[in-house]
Scaffold this motif. Structure first.
Motif, PDB file in Angstrom:
ATOM      1  N   THR A  97      19.993   4.504 -41.535  1.00  0.00           N
ATOM      2  CA  THR A  97      19.722   3.061 -41.543  1.00  0.00           C
ATOM      3  C   THR A  97      20.939   2.263 -41.068  1.00  0.00           C
ATOM      4  O   THR A  97      22.080   2.677 -41.273  1.00  0.00           O
ATOM      5  N   ASP A  98      20.633   1.152 -40.440  1.00  0.00           N
ATOM      6  CA  ASP A  98      21.711   0.247 -40.012  1.00  0.00           C
ATOM      7  C   ASP A  98      21.142  -1.154 -39.812  1.00  0.00           C
ATOM      8  O   ASP A  98      19.916  -1.316 -39.740  1.00  0.00           O
ATOM      9  N   GLU A  99      22.030  -2.142 -39.734  1.00  0.00           N
ATOM     10  CA  GLU A  99      21.562  -3.520 -39.554  1.00  0.00           C
ATOM     11  C   GLU A  99      22.368  -4.212 -38.460  1.00  0.00           C
ATOM     12  O   GLU A  99      23.474  -3.796 -38.129  1.00  0.00           O
ATOM     13  N   VAL A 100      21.779  -5.282 -37.921  1.00  0.00           N
ATOM     14  CA  VAL A 100      22.424  -6.073 -36.869  1.00  0.00           C
ATOM     15  C   VAL A 100      22.214  -7.554 -37.196  1.00  0.00           C
ATOM     16  O   VAL A 100      21.223  -7.916 -37.840  1.00  0.00           O
ATOM     17  N   ILE A 202      22.942   5.985 -45.113  1.00  0.00           N
ATOM     18  CA  ILE A 202      23.080   4.533 -44.938  1.00  0.00           C
ATOM     19  C   ILE A 202      24.450   4.228 -44.347  1.00  0.00           C
ATOM     20  O   ILE A 202      25.459   4.704 -44.860  1.00  0.00           O
ATOM     21  N   ASP A 203      24.433   3.455 -43.254  1.00  0.00           N
ATOM     22  CA  ASP A 203      25.718   3.011 -42.716  1.00  0.00           C
ATOM     23  C   ASP A 203      26.302   2.038 -43.727  1.00  0.00           C
ATOM     24  O   ASP A 203      25.806   0.937 -43.907  1.00  0.00           O
ATOM     25  N   GLN A 204      27.354   2.482 -44.370  1.00  0.00           N
ATOM     26  CA  GLN A 204      27.819   1.821 -45.590  1.00  0.00           C
ATOM     27  C   GLN A 204      28.357   0.411 -45.374  1.00  0.00           C
ATOM     28  O   GLN A 204      29.282   0.202 -44.613  1.00  0.00           O
TER      29      GLN A 204
HETATM   30 MN    MN Z   1      26.414  -0.884 -39.790  1.00  0.00          MN
END
Ligand code: MN
Length: 308
Positions: A97-100, A202-204
């Motif tokens: 998972t990651d977010e932008v 999870i990208d921490q």
């Molecule tokens: Mn990230």
């Protein structure tokens, strides 16, 4: 940074000053008797008798001058990853998972969970999937279009209205992100059922304990085989893929918002953004701002001034 504070006698501090004479700094902080610096530690000795040791070798250096009874306070280095990763994680079948969009004034936050099976890793490499920070937007779009046809994923886009509402309720960005990551994982686990990933990476953005504190009021919480790591795009391609799809979704949302604004909205949160926001206020009125931006950013105040 690790640091240790000792309470030492005047004699010891004088001896120290002599001992560190090759490392003495020309200037000393206010109230300090001397300050010394090397590549692995820095020291400031104060008239009060307190001596601050900082840096990688702070503890080792402090041990030369004091024992347990001299210690006022001490802080050890915290490891980057809060949970140990299983060996061989790189070649497992994982959800990443990651977010932008969290640092961008304009546009939504997009969060993606992506499932990459072990037997798809080679194909993703062929697509050119890697850390999106090393990819240009046109390449990201090209790769994302292939990815969304190849791998199961879940994309959540948080519109600015909703973001601003949560923020006004007192939610931190950390909590907003944690809730979205947990939801994206749940959606994806449902989607791939009965298949199960070997783990979730999870990208921490927060320590594991903080992450779970943020989502403790959620109706369903994924806890099993969840791993956290900073720079996780480099650990498993599922995170890199999630990051690419999230960026793609963010870019599309920015195009959409730019259409609505009637001009191209810039990314980031710099001076260009202030000017564009001022233009937006003049064109559409300040009330419309919440549809386009994360209102609590400092850019809002600057844009309002510029629009007068
Ligand atoms: Mn990230």
């Amino acid at each position: 940074m690790p640091n240790t504070v000792l309470m030492l006698s005047k004699e010891t501090i004088r001896t120290m000053k002599d001992y560190y004479k090759a490392n003495l700094k020309d200037s000393t902080p206010p109230g300090a008797h001397f300050a010394a610096k090397s590549t692995t530690f820095s020291i400031a000795a104060y008239h009060s008798g307190k001596v601050l040791f900082q840096g990688k070798e702070a503890e080792k250096e402090a041990a030369k001058w004091g024992t347990e009874k001299n210690i006022v306070s001490t802080k050890k280095n915290v490891p980057k990853s809060s949970s140990p990763l299983p060996t061989g994680i790189t070649t497992m079948s994982l959800i990443g998972t990651d977010e932008v969009g969290t640092g961008d004034y304009f546009g939504p936050i997009t969060v993606v969970a992506a499932f990459v099976r072990q037997d798809q890793l080679e194909l993703l490499k062929e697509y050119g999937v890697k850390d999106s920070k090393h990819l240009t937007d046109p390449i990201i779009i090209e790769i994302a279009k292939k990815l969304i046809k190849t791998i199961p994923y879940s994309l959540l886009t948080l519109p600015n209205e909703k973001y601003n509402e949560r923020q006004a309720q007192g939610w931190t960005q950390g909590k907003i992100k944690a809730v979205l990551h947990n939801q994206a994982i749940l959606h994806l686990l449902n989607k791939i059922e009965p298949e199960q990933p070997e783990g979730i990476l999870i990208d921490q953005f927060a320590e594991k304990a903080i992450y779970y504190k943020h989502i403790r009021d959620q109706p369903s919480i994924v806890r099993e085989n969840v791993f956290f790591s900073t720079k996780a795009e480099g650990i498993h391609l599922s995170v890199a893929a999630a990051s690419i799809i999230a960026r793609y979704a963010f870019l599309r949302a920015m195009d959409q918002l730019s259409d609505e604004a009637g001009f191209t909205l810039p990314k980031g949160a710099g001076a260009k953004v202030d000017l564009a926001a001022a233009k937006l206020i003049k064109k559409h009125g300040v009330d419309k701002l919440g549809h386009f931006v994360k209102v609590h950013f400092a850019n809002t105040g600057k844009a309002k001034k510029l629009s007068l």
